[in-house]
Design a protein around this motif. Structure first.
Motif, short mmCIF file in Angstrom:
data_model
loop_
_atom_site.label_atom_id
_atom_site.label_comp_id
_atom_site.label_asym_id
_atom_site.label_seq_id
_atom_site.Cartn_x
_atom_site.Cartn_y
_atom_site.Cartn_z
N ASN A 2 -13.62 -5.22 0.02
CA ASN A 2 -13.46 -4.02 -0.81
C ASN A 2 -13.42 -2.74 0.01
O ASN A 2 -13.98 -1.71 -0.38
N GLN A 5 -11.23 -0.20 -2.05
CA GLN A 5 -11.59 0.09 -3.43
C GLN A 5 -12.53 1.29 -3.51
O GLN A 5 -13.34 1.52 -2.62
N THR A 42 -2.35 -0.91 -4.92
CA THR A 42 -2.84 -2.28 -5.04
C THR A 42 -4.08 -2.49 -4.19
O THR A 42 -5.08 -3.08 -4.64
N CYS A 44 -6.22 -0.33 -3.28
CA CYS A 44 -7.34 0.46 -3.80
C CYS A 44 -7.69 0.08 -5.23
O CYS A 44 -8.64 0.63 -5.80
N ASN A 45 -6.91 -0.84 -5.82
CA ASN A 45 -7.14 -1.26 -7.21
C ASN A 45 -7.14 -0.05 -8.14
O ASN A 45 -8.01 0.11 -8.99
N HIS A 46 -6.16 0.82 -7.92
CA HIS A 46 -6.06 2.06 -8.68
C HIS A 46 -4.59 2.26 -9.03
O HIS A 46 -3.74 2.32 -8.14
N SER A 179 2.55 -6.35 -4.09
CA SER A 179 1.74 -5.55 -5.01
C SER A 179 1.70 -6.21 -6.38
O SER A 179 0.66 -6.23 -7.05
N LYS A 182 -0.46 -9.26 -6.06
CA LYS A 182 -1.70 -8.97 -5.32
C LYS A 182 -1.90 -9.96 -4.17
O LYS A 182 -2.99 -10.46 -3.91
#
Length: 210
Positions: A2, A5, A42, A44-46, A179, A182
């Protein structure tokens, strides 16, 4: 791990004199339609941390995002196609070039290429240009989901072969990335974490104090 993230937008600059004082930076760069913004979002999961546009070349400044460990991710202007006035394009080129070759805090470059069209002339120019810094490059072959599994294997092998002359002068690694699916997130984090782990103790201490 992470690593990316919970990254948060920090600042945007349009001139080198406005660059912030940071302990260490990982820069992301690529041709204007290579999927750079999608890759950053992707990782940063944002959904909209980095702006994704249907018009290539919309990143016109250097955008800084702070990571939870105190280091920074930097989104650089895309190179290549961009429907902008020549004066603005010239400014981008100088801003990008000066940052890449003179930024002391920059410890590595993540270079995004479309897996269907890797190592275009401008990508090779970027590798040649950045080689002068002797800093590592990690290549993301983005949009890998557009290829079949067999095509992915062949593309990765082909790129590795083409990069062999480059690896004799600088550290270069390469992977597949998607992306949409993932795919490849862990591999990016492992590579960048390894770069950060090689920082002098002084830089690590400073980042912890931020």
């Amino acid at each position: 791990m992470n690593l990316f993230q919970n990254a948060r937008f920090f600042t945007t600059v349009n001139h080198l004199k406005d660059l912030p004082d940071t302990p260490a930076e990982i820069a992301f760069v690529g041709r204007s339609n290579a999927g750079k913004s999608s890759a950053i979002n992707t990782l940063c999961n944002h959904v909209r941390l980095a702006y994704v546009s249907k018009t290539p070349g919309r990143t016109q400044h250097i955008n800084f995002f702070e990571l939870t460990n105190g280091h920074f991710m930097v989104d650089l202007p895309g190179y290549g196609y961009a429907q902008v006035p020549e004066a603005i394009r010239t400014h981008w080129v100088k801003l990008l070039g000066d940052y890449l070759q003179t930024r002391r805090q920059l410890i590595g470059l993540v270079l995004i290429m479309d897996a269907r069209h890797p190592l275009k002339p401008l990508d090779i120019q970027m590798l040649d240009f950045f080689a002068l810094t002797e800093k590592p490059v990690h290549i993301l072959l983005s949009k890998a989901d557009k290829l079949s599994k067999n095509e992915q294997i062949k593309t990765l092998a082909s790129v590795h072969k083409q990069l062999k002359p480059f690896t004799e002068r600088q550290a270069i690694s390469v992977q597949l990335f998607s992306s949409l699916k993932k795919q490849g997130i862990d591999e990016v984090e492992e590579t960048v974490s390894a770069w950060l782990a090689m920082l002098p103790e002084k830089a690590i201490t400073e980042s912890n104090e931020v």
